[in-house]
Design a protein around this motif. Structure first.
Motif: not given
Length: 274
Positions: A103-115, A63-78
Motif C-alpha cells: 500500500a501507499a500512505h502519505k505520512h507513515l514511515p516506510l516500511p510500516t505494516w498496517v491492518e 506532507y510531513r513523514v511521521m517520526d514513528t508509526a507506533a499506535g497509529h490509527r485512522e479512518r477514511g477512504i481507501a
C-alpha cells in the motif's frame, strides 16, 4: 543540474501512486481466489533509505513523514492502483508489484505494516506500506490490486476503512471470518457507514454556530451540523454523505465557496448534534 537533481529526488519520494487517478490504470489478470492470498507479514525492519525525508512536496502541497508509526490509527477512504504502475519504482525503492499485499500512505514511515479493515463488509487484511500516496483528494491509503481484491473493493474502486499499525509480535486477526454483514461476490455489504467532512473544531459553541451559518449561506447541497463531543469541543461537519461520489461533490462545492477543504471522518462515537 541542481534543478534536475531536485526533480529526480521528488519523483523518488512521490512513488507510483502520486498520479492516481490516471488514465489507463486498471486491473491485471483476474485473481480467482483473493482470500487465498497470504497477508503481508510484519517484520522488524529499518527505515528505507528512500522515501523518508522529514517532509516532501507534491502538487504544491507539503506532507510531513511521521517520526514513528507506533499506535497509529485512522479512518477514511481507501483507493487502489494497478497495472499502470506495475513494475515502476515505489518511494521505498522497491518495484511496485500489483499482486503483492502492499500500500501507499502519505505520512507513515516506510516500511510500516498496517491492518486495513473494511467498515462496510468487515474484512481485514495486512499490507506493507512501501510507497507514497494517494494524492487524490480525501483518500488516506492506496492499496495494491491484490490487496483491494482481498478486501472486496475492486468493484466500487473505493471503500470506507480503518487502518492501524501492526507489529511482528501481534497475533494475526481472524480476517476471512470477520464479516459484519451479508456480502456479494465482491465483498460489498448492504449497509455502508456514512461519511462526514469535518471543517473545524471549536471550544466555543458560538464560533461553531458562526461557521455553520456561513456554510448554510453558501448553499451547499448538504447541510452542516454541529457535533458536541465528550471532550467539550464543538465540531462543524457536513453530512451525512452516503458515498464517495457525494464526498467529492461536497469537497468541490467547499473549494468553489473558498472554505477549508476539511477532512473526511467516519465516526464511531455517539456525539450529540446541537
Amino acid at each position: 543540474m541542481k534543478a534536475l537533481a531536485v526533480l529526480l529526488v521528488t519523483l523518488v519520494l512521490v512513488g507510483c501512486s502520486s498520479m492516481v487517478p490516471e488514465p489507463g490504470d486498471g486491473p491485471g489478470r483476474v485473481i480467482d481466489d483473493p482470500m487465498a492470498i497470504p497477508d503481508a507479514v510484519p517484520q522488524d525492519a529499518p527505515r528505507s533509505r528512500y522515501g523518508n525525508p522529514e517532509s516532501y512536496e507534491v502538487f504544491g502541497k507539503r506532507y510531513r513523514v511521521m517520526d514513528t508509526a507506533a499506535g497509529h490509527r485512522e479512518r477514511g477512504i481507501a483507493s487502489w492502483y494497478g497495472s499502470k504502475f506495475h513494475g515502476r519504482r515505489t518511494s521505498s525503492g522497491e518495484p511496485y508489484d500489483m499482486y503483492a499485499m502492499t500500500a501507499a500512505h502519505k505520512h507513515l514511515p516506510l516500511p510500516t505494516w498496517v491492518e486495513v479493515r473494511h467498515l462496510g463488509n468487515g474484512r481485514r487484511i495486512v499490507v506493507k506500506v512501501n510507497d507514497r500516496g494517494p494524492f487524490a483528494d480525501k483518500r488516506i491509503i492506496d492499496l495494491s490490486y491484490a490487496a483491494a481484491a482481498k478486501l472486496g473493493m475492486l468493484g466500487t474502486g473505493t471503500a470506507p476503512v480503518e487502518i492501524r499499525t501492526v507489529t511482528p509480535d501481534e497475533p494475526a486477526p481472524a480476517r476471512a471470518r470477520t464479516v459484519a454483514a451479508r456480502t456479494d461476490d465482491d465483498g460489498a455489504a448492504g449497509d455502508q457507514p456514512a461519511y462526514w467532512i469535518q471543517l473545524a473544531a471549536f471550544s466555543q459553541a458560538a464560533n461553531a454556530r458562526q461557521l455553520a451559518a456561513e456554510l448554510n449561506g453558501a448553499g451547499l447541497s448538504a447541510a452542516p451540523r454541529i457535533h458536541r463531543g465528550n471532550d467539550g469541543l464543538h465540531r462543524v461537519r457536513v453530512g451525512p454523505l452516503p458515498d464517495v461520489a457525494a464526498v467529492d461533490r461536497i469537497s468541490a462545492e467547499l473549494q468553489r465557496a473558498r472554505f477549508s477543504p476539511g477532512h473526511v471522518i467516519i465516526p464511531d462515537d455517539t456525539a450529540t448534534a446541537d
